[in-house]
Scaffold this active site. Structure first.
Site, PDB file in Angstrom:
ATOM      1  N   TYR A 114     -14.952  22.799  -2.893  1.00  0.00           N
ATOM      2  CA  TYR A 114     -16.363  23.182  -2.727  1.00  0.00           C
ATOM      3  C   TYR A 114     -16.506  24.217  -1.606  1.00  0.00           C
ATOM      4  CZ  TYR A 114     -21.392  22.923  -2.310  1.00  0.00           C
ATOM      5  OH  TYR A 114     -22.729  23.248  -2.280  1.00  0.00           O
ATOM      6  N   TYR A 123     -23.143  30.058  -7.826  1.00  0.00           N
ATOM      7  CA  TYR A 123     -23.409  28.866  -7.015  1.00  0.00           C
ATOM      8  C   TYR A 123     -24.305  27.920  -7.783  1.00  0.00           C
ATOM      9  CZ  TYR A 123     -24.601  25.805  -3.150  1.00  0.00           C
ATOM     10  OH  TYR A 123     -24.766  24.693  -2.349  1.00  0.00           O
TER      11      TYR A 123
END
Lengths: 137, 382
Positions: B286, B336
């Site tokens: 991440y 994103y």
């Protein structure tokens, strides 16, 4: 977006902290039973689960643990102040108690570095809230 | 036991863009339909749902748009970037335990418009833990991450030039991926060093993209997966993690703030697994902000503390490195969507169908946000 700085809401468990800040004093919450210090303030002692707490005034002297220099885009009030320095400071009296505050320096902000020694000051926001910030000695 | 009982059998992605003229619900429906078609599963077979507490499309709207049957399980995982693998793990547990049979996990998000930045909606009075930082001007997630990066640089003697290698490595992957928002834009060290600062020491290229899109995945029991369209990406192990004295995004008050909740997730994930870090072929880490990659690589025990940036500079995470990372371009250079693209890329690698395909990828780690309570899954091929 809000026009002012975001203001800390006062709650029962942190009221003495803000009252002391308004008197230009930094204080740390302790358990009234086992005496363990804790920050940020909270309802319950994580060591002994007591709900009783007390407050000890500290010098506010601190070491700069880390810092950032925010640049736009920011909330308008901070955009007007940018570039400014926000630091995470470690209190001399309590090695693992770290507090966020603005860092001010008489000299150029580029010379601010981790490990700098600092002393606390207070900026009045309103009658109930003064925010601690730190200056380089 | 959860180990090897379930698999990701379908993935669906809408277009990714700075601005899509459509609602989050419409995008969610599209992504879920694509994922079900990919798996070869009829919508009326779905009986479980998993999403994010930040997700704004409700379960009942999803279910009645797609024509799902009767649902017997749903859950939402908290903490934004920390949620994707938790939502997946919870649905996998529901299926493994027999509560449900076919699960869908989705995330639909319109975050391309700058007015949708969460920090820009900061209230005038703050009653949660952010009262200890935001009034002093530490307002945005990037500021909160930058604080830890400067300390890391100080402790291990790195500078911005060392951190640049993270964003540059991911951009190279995006340049191979036509769906990546940054597909056509190269990124050199010079570009990086000259970029405008957002929260010194972090610059523009250390920040994830702001984008619109939706992603969904489908989970079934492994036995069912074997009769479907695709090579199953088997959920080998899963854990959540929240460390002692953790504070969301401002994990500054524990004994060692550089020891994040990822250390808890990693330790439990490896203990539940038959594998160790050296067995992982490809990792999807991440990356809302570039520091999360070196921090996570150390937390997941791919290298000792303080060494990840040195190894990344030597090519560790590149396509020919020992551990290729974020092979679609990640949140920094593909899209994103709270890390859901990292999940689908992990599945594509296991299927052998990724753009930057790692040869013979059999084991893929997918992680979530290092700065929040988080989760991870270990996916394996057959």
């Amino acid at each position: 977006m809000i026009k002012s700085i975001p203001i800390p809401g006062i709650e029962d468990f942190d009221k003495p902290y803000w009252e002391n800040c308004s008197k230009q004093k930094l204080s740390i919450q302790h358990c009234a039973d086992c005496k363990a210090p804790r920050f940020p303030p909270r309802h319950m002692c994580p060591k002994c689960q007591s709900l009783n707490h007390e407050w000890n005034i500290v010098s506010g002297d601190a070491i700069l643990w880390s810092f950032v220099v925010p640049r736009p885009p920011l909330l308008p009030v901070f955009e007007n102040q940018s570039p400014y320095v926000v630091g995470l400071v470690e209190l001399i009296e309590y090695k693992n108690i770290r507090i966020i505050g603005e860092i001010k320096s008489k000299s150029d902000i580029d010379s601010i570095k981790i490990g700098d020694t600092l002393s606390v000051r207070f900026k009045k926001i309103n009658n109930e809230i003064s925010l601690p910030y730190w200056v380089r000695e | 036991m959860l180990k090897d009982q379930t698999a990701i059998v379908g993935i669906g992605e809408t277009e990714f863009s700075k601005s899509i003229d459509s609602t989050e619900l419409n995008l969610a429906c599209k992504a879920i339909k694509i994922a079900l078609d990919d798996a070869g599963i009829n919508p009326d077979q779905v009986d479980a749902l998993g999403s994010f507490t930040y997700e704004e499309t409700p379960e009942f709207e999803i279910a009645r748009n797609l024509g799902f049957g009767n649902l017997t399980y749903w859950s939402q995982a908290p903490y934004g970037g920390g949620a994707s693998c938790a939502a997946i793990g919870q649905v996998a547990m529901a299926i493994a335990s027999g509560i449900a049979n076919v699960g869908v996990v989705w995330r639909s998000r319109k975050r391309g418009d700058p007015s949708s930045r969460m920090w820009s909606h900061t209230n005038e009075h703050i009653f949660d833990h952010w009262k200890w930082s935001r009034p002093s001007g530490l307002v945005r997630p990037v500021d909160e991450s930058s604080m830890l990066m400067r300390r890391y640089m100080y402790q291990y003697n790195y500078d911005r030039k060392d951190l640049a290698s993270v964003s540059i490595a991911l951009r190279k992957y995006a340049n191979c991926n036509e769906r990546a928002l940054m597909h056509h834009k190269s990124l050199t060290l010079e570009d990086y060093m000259n970029a405008r600062m957002i929260s010194d020491p972090l610059c523009l290229f250390d920040n994830c993209l702001e984008s619109d899109g939706a992603i969904a995945i489908v989970i079934t029991r492994l036995k069912m997966a074997e009769g479907l369209n695709n090579t199953p990406a088997i959920i080998h192990s899963y854990s959540q993690g929240m460390s002692k004295e953790h504070q969301l995004m401002t994990h500054y008050h524990s004994d060692d703030p550089l020891e994040s909740s990822s250390y808890v997730t990693a330790s439990n994930l490896w203990s539940l697994s038959d594998y160790s870090p050296k067995d992982v072929d490809v990792a999807q880490i991440y990356d809302a902000f570039s520091p999360m990659i070196p921090f996570s690589l150390e937390a997941y025990d791919f290298c000792p503390k303080g060494e990840s940036l040195k190894l990344i500079n030597e090519g560790l995470i590149d396509v020919d490195g020992d551990l290729p990372v974020n092979t679609s371009g990640g949140s920094l250079s593909e899209v994103y969507l709270h890390g859901m693209n990292l999940v689908t890329e992990g599945v594509k690698q296991i299927r052998g169908l990724a753009n930057a395909q790692i040869r013979n990828a059999k084991l893929a780690l997918v992680t979530t946000c290092d700065a929040t309570p988080n989760a991870a899954i270990l996916l394996k091929g057959e």
